[in-house]
Design a protein around this motif. Structure first.
Motif, PDB file in Angstrom:
ATOM      1  N   ALA A  73       0.863  -1.273   0.012  1.00  0.00           N
ATOM      2  CA  ALA A  73       0.176   0.098   0.023  1.00  0.00           C
ATOM      3  C   ALA A  73       0.764   1.285  -0.220  1.00  0.00           C
ATOM      4  CB  ALA A  73      -0.926  -0.040   1.392  1.00  0.00           C
ATOM      5  N   GLU A  74       2.015   1.017   0.691  1.00  0.00           N
ATOM      6  CA  GLU A  74       2.716   2.427   0.557  1.00  0.00           C
ATOM      7  C   GLU A  74       3.217   2.749  -0.679  1.00  0.00           C
ATOM      8  OE1 GLU A  74       3.220  -0.157   2.758  1.00  0.00           O
ATOM      9  OE2 GLU A  74       2.523   0.352   4.737  1.00  0.00           O
ATOM     10  N   THR A  75       3.632   1.790  -1.263  1.00  0.00           N
ATOM     11  CA  THR A  75       4.206   2.223  -2.837  1.00  0.00           C
ATOM     12  C   THR A  75       3.111   2.271  -3.689  1.00  0.00           C
ATOM     13  OG1 THR A  75       6.152   0.708  -2.418  1.00  0.00           O
ATOM     14  CG2 THR A  75       5.627   1.110  -4.903  1.00  0.00           C
ATOM     15  N   GLN A  76       1.916   1.851  -3.609  1.00  0.00           N
ATOM     16  CA  GLN A  76       0.930   2.020  -4.451  1.00  0.00           C
ATOM     17  C   GLN A  76       0.312   3.406  -4.233  1.00  0.00           C
ATOM     18  OE1 GLN A  76       0.054  -0.117  -6.996  1.00  0.00           O
ATOM     19  NE2 GLN A  76       1.740  -1.082  -6.488  1.00  0.00           N
ATOM     20  N   VAL A  77       0.085   3.759  -2.971  1.00  0.00           N
ATOM     21  CA  VAL A  77      -0.367   5.069  -2.689  1.00  0.00           C
ATOM     22  C   VAL A  77       0.632   6.104  -3.487  1.00  0.00           C
ATOM     23  CG1 VAL A  77       0.807   5.634  -0.682  1.00  0.00           C
ATOM     24  CG2 VAL A  77      -1.769   6.268  -0.760  1.00  0.00           C
ATOM     25  N   GLU A  78       1.705   6.032  -3.698  1.00  0.00           N
ATOM     26  CA  GLU A  78       2.541   7.125  -4.208  1.00  0.00           C
ATOM     27  C   GLU A  78       1.898   7.386  -5.589  1.00  0.00           C
ATOM     28  OE1 GLU A  78       6.407   5.854  -4.233  1.00  0.00           O
ATOM     29  OE2 GLU A  78       6.576   5.643  -2.032  1.00  0.00           O
TER      30      GLU A  78
END
Length: 75
Positions: free
Chosen positions: A55-60
Motif C-alpha cells: 500500500a505504501e508504494t501503491q499510494v504514491e
C-alpha cells in the motif's frame, strides 16, 4: 477471482492462481490443483513482490494523480 486486473497481478508476479470464474466450483478446482511446491513458489514470489505491491508504494501513484488533478484545476 478472475478479474483482469487481479489476474494480471497474480500471474504477472507469480503470486497465485486465478480461478476460471467466480463460482465455488471454480475456486475448489483451483485449490485442488494447488501443490505444496506451487504454494512455496507463490510464497517466495509474494515476498519478492511485497514492496512493489505494498500500500505504501501503491499510494504514491494515487498521490501523484491527485496532485496532477489539483494542479490542473488550479491552472
Amino acid at each position: 477471482g478472475p478479474t483482469p486486473e487481479m489476474a494480471a497481478l497474480a500471474q504477472g508476479h507469480g503470486v497465485g492462481v486465478v480461478a476460471a470464474d467466480f463460482t465455488a466450483e471454480a475456486l475448489g478446482q483451483a485449490l485442488d490443483n494447488l501443490t505444496p511446491e506451487a504454494a512455496r513458489a507463490f510464497k517466495a514470489a509474494s515476498h519478492a513482490a511485497a514492496r512493489e505491491l505494498s500500500a505504501e508504494t501503491q499510494v504514491e501513484g494515487w498521490a501523484r494523480a491527485v496532485e496532477a488533478l489539483v494542479a490542473k484545476a488550479r491552472a
